[in-house]
Motif scaffolding. Sequence first.
Motif, short mmCIF file in Angstrom:
data_model
loop_
_atom_site.label_atom_id
_atom_site.label_comp_id
_atom_site.label_asym_id
_atom_site.label_seq_id
_atom_site.Cartn_x
_atom_site.Cartn_y
_atom_site.Cartn_z
N ARG A 74 12.73 -11.89 2.12
CA ARG A 74 13.45 -12.54 3.20
C ARG A 74 14.92 -12.77 2.83
O ARG A 74 15.80 -12.69 3.70
CB ARG A 74 12.74 -13.84 3.58
N ARG A 78 17.95 -11.28 5.07
CA ARG A 78 19.03 -12.13 5.59
C ARG A 78 20.39 -11.71 5.05
O ARG A 78 21.41 -11.85 5.74
CB ARG A 78 18.73 -13.59 5.26
N ALA A 79 20.42 -11.20 3.81
CA ALA A 79 21.69 -10.75 3.24
C ALA A 79 22.25 -9.58 4.05
O ALA A 79 23.47 -9.53 4.30
CB ALA A 79 21.49 -10.34 1.78
N ARG A 81 21.47 -8.97 7.25
CA ARG A 81 21.80 -9.55 8.56
C ARG A 81 23.17 -10.23 8.53
O ARG A 81 23.99 -10.04 9.44
CB ARG A 81 20.72 -10.56 8.94
N ASP A 82 23.43 -11.02 7.49
CA ASP A 82 24.67 -11.79 7.43
C ASP A 82 25.87 -10.91 7.06
O ASP A 82 26.96 -11.08 7.61
CB ASP A 82 24.53 -12.93 6.42
N ALA A 83 25.67 -9.99 6.11
CA ALA A 83 26.78 -9.12 5.70
C ALA A 83 27.22 -8.22 6.85
O ALA A 83 28.41 -7.94 7.03
CB ALA A 83 26.38 -8.29 4.49
N ALA A 85 27.14 -8.87 10.05
CA ALA A 85 27.29 -9.66 11.27
C ALA A 85 28.09 -8.86 12.29
O ALA A 85 29.12 -8.25 11.96
CB ALA A 85 27.99 -10.98 10.95
N ASP A 108 13.62 -13.98 11.08
CA ASP A 108 14.93 -13.96 10.44
C ASP A 108 15.99 -13.20 11.23
O ASP A 108 17.10 -13.00 10.75
CB ASP A 108 14.81 -13.36 9.03
N ASP A 300 27.31 -6.86 1.30
CA ASP A 300 28.65 -7.15 1.80
C ASP A 300 29.64 -6.06 1.44
O ASP A 300 30.57 -5.77 2.20
CB ASP A 300 29.13 -8.52 1.30
#
Length: 477
Positions: A74, A78-79, A81-83, A85, A108, A300
């Motif tokens: 997870r 999420r990494a 998903r967030d990177a 964005a 998530d 990222d």
Amino acid sequence: MPTAHPSGWAHADGALRGPHWLREPEDPNALVAHLWSRTAAKSDGVLAVGGVPLPELVREHGSPAYVLDEDDFRARARAFRDAFAGYDVFYAGKAFLCTTVARWLAEDGLNLDVCSGGELTVAERAGFPMERVGFHGNNKTLGELERAVALGVGRVIVDSFGEIERLAELTRPLVEEDPSGPSRDPVGVMVRVTAGVEAHTHEYIATAHEDQKFGFSIASGDALEAVRRVHAAPGLRLLGLHSHIGSQIFDTSGFEVAARRVLALHARVRDEVGVEMPEMDLGGGFGIAYTTQDDPAEPDVLASGMSAIVAHECRALGITEPRLSIEPGRAIVGPSMCTVYEVGTVKEVALDGGARRSYVSVDGGMSDNIRTALYDADYSATLASRASQAPASLTRVVGKHCEAGDIVVKDEFLPGDVRPGDLVAVPGTGAYCRSMASNYNHALRPPVIGVRDGKTFTVLRRETEADLLATDVGVSS
């Protein structure tokens, strides 16, 4: 050019030291942290994942077993998903999919890419939001397309002119006036294209060169014609272009060439077809560390590089940046899972020139990890059940199947006193190992055991002999 040693290969420099990148460790008990899930740790030589010592897990669930670290999975999801964005992040279900994983992804905020009716069934059973599902595949059946449309999948990635025709015919009634009820929205469609780019990857998993089964060629003009046909179909809504350049890719250089060519087609579609497509999918293929030779980029870094590439090319072409999507699968689940085996035999094999090799045979093999045999893939391993004071020894971990090529780990330094009853764990087995597992030699496929906060839970149970014989119609009742 290297030449053979006149007295045989075993006398050549480094012949029994393993591949050039493999280094003998100072301590063969130590973990190479970046190969394992984030909760993996050793204490007195015993490997624990998610706070669960693997000997305890094996006592409860047996071996071999896939061990899935929920927190790690997870966190990686999420990494991405967030990177990324502002992108749509689709988890590539072909890497590993079950209802538990589908629910984690839904919770998530990720999307899901499926490529068969079976994977679509798992998504449906898990209650995954269908508008966040993409349906891939180069040979979708009419029944699969009908089901995808009926379920309301968010996008279908078309791969042939025949498929466009079938989908157009299937969806035409949905947008026509229906006196008995409201008409349906057109089905979102992306056109998979081949950009003529072959990423630095194994020949069998490179997917963007021209001579292969996936997609429409940009160079031949087929891709533009496919776009025209989708755009002309009243039941279809043209979303954009999809490109996938390969697997196990460690940087963004290959994406740069592909993005340039795909965006050039995007511009042609605007100018010649008269439509500005709102989306573009850059695919997946992001690599993971299987061994110390692998150095994958963080999400990222990948996001920054890919966004810069697209922005630059769009400025050069004078087009609006489309909404982007990516499809990581291996990069999320690969490091989140390891496989634990029990050693059955240890054999010293005499080689030419008086050399010897240690073969450690375990209770699984190519039925639970075909990638070594299929792709010549490299893996690592560690002694998981105890500490050893023995010096490191170059070892080959092999399976129990009736095949000389049944190799799990080609070369690894393990303690020289590995013996029957020991546990050996292999990291990085989350992607394609369980999903490509088989019943070869009538083996029973191992369970997937989830771990979190010191507890275990069954994700997929171990197969039984009853499962094995369930489709054998000759078995008497």
